[in-house]
Design an enzyme around this catalytic site. Structure first.
Site, PDB file in Angstrom:
ATOM      1  N   TYR A 148      13.370   6.928   3.015  1.00  0.00           N
ATOM      2  CA  TYR A 148      13.105   8.345   2.762  1.00  0.00           C
ATOM      3  C   TYR A 148      14.446   9.064   2.946  1.00  0.00           C
ATOM      4  O   TYR A 148      15.493   8.464   2.766  1.00  0.00           O
ATOM      5  CB  TYR A 148      12.016   8.787   3.753  1.00  0.00           C
ATOM      6  CG  TYR A 148      11.216  10.000   3.355  1.00  0.00           C
ATOM      7  CD1 TYR A 148      10.617  10.093   2.099  1.00  0.00           C
ATOM      8  CD2 TYR A 148      11.033  11.040   4.252  1.00  0.00           C
ATOM      9  CE1 TYR A 148       9.866  11.209   1.744  1.00  0.00           C
ATOM     10  CE2 TYR A 148      10.277  12.158   3.910  1.00  0.00           C
ATOM     11  CZ  TYR A 148       9.702  12.246   2.660  1.00  0.00           C
ATOM     12  OH  TYR A 148       8.957  13.348   2.325  1.00  0.00           O
ATOM     13  N   LYS A 151     -11.535  -3.414 -11.233  1.00  0.00           N
ATOM     14  CA  LYS A 151     -10.531  -3.908 -12.168  1.00  0.00           C
ATOM     15  C   LYS A 151      -9.141  -3.942 -11.518  1.00  0.00           C
ATOM     16  O   LYS A 151      -8.364  -4.887 -11.736  1.00  0.00           O
ATOM     17  CB  LYS A 151     -10.525  -2.995 -13.393  1.00  0.00           C
ATOM     18  CG  LYS A 151      -9.736  -3.546 -14.507  1.00  0.00           C
ATOM     19  CD  LYS A 151     -10.370  -3.289 -15.859  1.00  0.00           C
ATOM     20  CE  LYS A 151      -9.630  -4.112 -16.881  1.00  0.00           C
ATOM     21  NZ  LYS A 151     -10.183  -4.017 -18.214  1.00  0.00           N
ATOM     22  N   ALA A 197     -20.724  -1.819 -33.671  1.00  0.00           N
ATOM     23  CA  ALA A 197     -19.513  -1.454 -34.410  1.00  0.00           C
ATOM     24  C   ALA A 197     -18.761  -0.356 -33.665  1.00  0.00           C
ATOM     25  O   ALA A 197     -18.169   0.535 -34.250  1.00  0.00           O
ATOM     26  CB  ALA A 197     -19.864  -1.020 -35.830  1.00  0.00           C
ATOM     27  N   GLY A 198     -18.786  -0.463 -32.337  1.00  0.00           N
ATOM     28  CA  GLY A 198     -18.030   0.472 -31.496  1.00  0.00           C
ATOM     29  C   GLY A 198     -16.661  -0.099 -31.193  1.00  0.00           C
ATOM     30  O   GLY A 198     -16.064  -0.790 -32.027  1.00  0.00           O
ATOM     31  N   ASN A 255     -13.672 -10.219 -19.816  1.00  0.00           N
ATOM     32  CA  ASN A 255     -12.342  -9.653 -20.010  1.00  0.00           C
ATOM     33  C   ASN A 255     -11.347 -10.087 -18.951  1.00  0.00           C
ATOM     34  O   ASN A 255     -10.137 -10.045 -19.192  1.00  0.00           O
ATOM     35  CB  ASN A 255     -12.418  -8.120 -20.007  1.00  0.00           C
ATOM     36  CG  ASN A 255     -12.975  -7.594 -21.291  1.00  0.00           C
ATOM     37  OD1 ASN A 255     -13.863  -8.229 -21.866  1.00  0.00           O
ATOM     38  ND2 ASN A 255     -12.463  -6.478 -21.768  1.00  0.00           N
TER      39      ASN A 255
END
Lengths: 382, 382
Positions: free
Chosen positions: B41, B96, B197-198, B321
């Site tokens: 710092y 995540k 179809a997103g 994912n």
């Protein structure tokens, strides 16, 4: 000293390159197989998401939001370096995030902004607010900082604090309370000169007035704030109405003659021995410009100052924000405070000052690493 | 099964309340005295700030920006739960962030937004970008997600990836490569039906077309995308020009008759045994709706499907994912990739598929916790 400072800078650069960032984001539990994954992520997390979608007030109990503070800067007034942008600001904000954790157990995340536009800053902070339990604004230039803080306080339901203003004011007041004791001066009669009418100077003046001091004379780059000046706007216009009772004009020399206290939050090497010598007996000098103080402590002492403080760790009496912000946010988060008021800050300053049982000319504020500091401040923020 | 799911949710709620947030921000070195403080710092940090202000390209070497990714959601399409807002989204984004660290050593910070306005989201992400080395967009509804990703990719100099699109597409392709092997189907002749179809469906279709498959038939909530439909705009209008070579009309039944592959990124329990039975021999069924698949694996198998995959950890062949995003960003950060392209993603999918030496009907993708996964994906992102 100049050599030593340069060395610290060099060592710091090497250290930063080695660390590649001073804070890290780590999981609170090990995730080592699909069973763990099913609990902390899909499908288990869906139950938590559904619950919080309909119980928004429970967010702090089930997520990081309850203990996380954003340290936000637009890089416009970083340390004494000025407007060096987000890249220059980031190492400072990371350092601050370290201290939040080390001193107060708070998860703090640095956000440096790619904009210096007041409205854009306000909109951006509001948009990212849901993950945070508090907002620490940092190193944002005046007068923009006033509007940004005011608006965010009004429009968010979590505490918002511009630390350069209120954190600084809290620690200055704590130091001053003990400096008054050491010098046996009566705050109610003291004449205080504040050099620097930006974020810090303005907040210090406001807090000292509420605390109750004799008179305050503010100085900006054009000289003393007095009622004949026609160039004052915004906060300065407010200040000039409440300060400088005798309506002194001139500059530093005129303001300091006979003054009890000098508080510098301006520029290095701007105060001379002659200035200090002209002050009242047992003068108090807080030369807080960083890294170079308005006057070096040895010079101020030889010129007659009884108590001298700086912002630096290598001199006695370090007036450093690290004494304030960790406890302020610890208190705000623990007590679910939505607005941090000046009344709370004065109480916190008194608590902080009281940690020094026997103040001396060389010891007016506790050490940042004294474990009692955070709780002393935190218990006032409620 | 329903009972078990409910149990996982209950256990997860208790765990979340105990943890009070799944990631924590910790200093990378101990700060225990004023000497440490002077280096990380003030005053030491000033040297780093000054250096970075004039060497902006060195930010990643001296600060956290080089290894930090933002996981950003507006809460508009969270898991299968829909538009549950930032509070509902936060536990998912925290999960995540855990995985980013646990699997790829990446510091990831969740940002949930108080806005669902496209322009505000773009402006906000751009404004906070300097502290990040990459942007992972998450659970943002279509069609808004397309515009947001496209604009941010064009306007920022760091990689931006909407994981629901491209991360999903990468992992689906990896699974499909091995499913083609197991079923001895020729991708170039395969007819593939994508329900949904997103964000995910669109990206999967794009990646599969570039990879080279026989034909794709897309289905949205109104049925098959064909050239007589007058209600199609944006991405769907683009898709309909490149898919459905025979211009089939109708719904799921018409599309699936004789199809080789079904990929569901739509809604649970929408595909029947009769649908699967009407598909070509040795059919491949990826029923990826979460938490309830379009058809349960046992039903699909009995109806004649040879390879069945879901998004769930409690069945074989989990298309998740987590197999993609940690390696994608590890590669992007390590190789300083500014745009993650479909060509890179196809290479990554091939690498991922190749980790399964002998694919079987029950084993087409590696385990998320297989240490080889991240590096296999990462080495393709360059």
């Amino acid at each position: 000293m100049a050599q030593k400072k340069q060395d610290i800078g060099k060592v710091s650069l090497v250290l930063h390159k080695k660390l590649r960032g001073k804070v890290s984001i780590v999981p609170k539990m090990l995730v080592k197989n699909k069973s763990d994954l099913a609990l902390v992520y899909t499908p288990g997390v869906a139950a938590v998401s559904s619950y919080l979608a309909t119980h928004k007030d429970k967010l702090g109990e089930y997520t990081m939001a309850g203990n996380t503070v954003a340290v936000i800067s637009d890089g416009s007034a970083v340390l004494g370096l000025g407007n060096i942008g987000p890249e220059g600001a980031l190492p400072v904000m990371e350092g601050k995030a370290m201290l939040f954790k080390a001193l107060a157990g708070i998860d703090a995340f640095p956000i440096v902004l790619a904009t210096q536009d007041t409205e854009e800053i306000i909109a951006t902070v509001k948009n990212i607010a849901p993950v945070f339990g508090g907002i620490n604004l940092e190193d944002i230039a005046a007068p923009r900082c006033f509007e940004i803080e005011r608006r965010l306080q009004a429009e968010l339901s979590i505490p918002v604090l511009h630390d350069d203003q209120h954190g600084t004011a809290l620690v200055v007041l704590a130091g001053l309370i003990n400096a008054f004791k050491v010098t046996k001066k009566n705050p109610k009669k003291a004449r205080i000169v504040i050099a620097g009418a930006g974020a810090a100077g303005t907040a210090i003046a406001s807090l000292l007035m509420l605390f109750g001091v004799g008179d305050i004379i503010m100085i900006d780059s054009k000289g003393v704030l007095h009622r004949k000046r026609t160039d004052l706007t915004g906060e300065k216009l407010m200040l000039v109405k409440k300060t400088n009772k005798k309506n002194i004009t001139g500059g530093l020399a005129e303001a300091l003659a006979g003054a009890d206290v000098f508080i510098g939050v301006s520029k290095g090497n701007t105060v001379t021995a002659a200035h200090v010598a002209s002050m009242a007996k047992n003068a108090i000098v807080f030369a807080l410009a960083n890294p170079t103080p308005e006057i070096m402590p040895d010079i101020a002492k030889r010129a007659g100052a009884m108590v001298v403080a700086t912002g630096r760790s290598d001199f006695a009496n370090q007036i450093n924000n690290s004494l304030g912000f960790p406890g302020i946010f610890r208190g705000a988060l623990d007590h679910q405070v939505r607005q941090i008021t000046d009344v709370m800050l004065i109480k916190a300053a008194k608590n902080l000052a009281a940690l020094v049982k026997k103040p001396t000319t060389e010891y007016i504020v506790p050490n940042t690493f004294d474990k009692a500091v955070v709780s002393a401040v935190a218990k006032a923020i409620r």
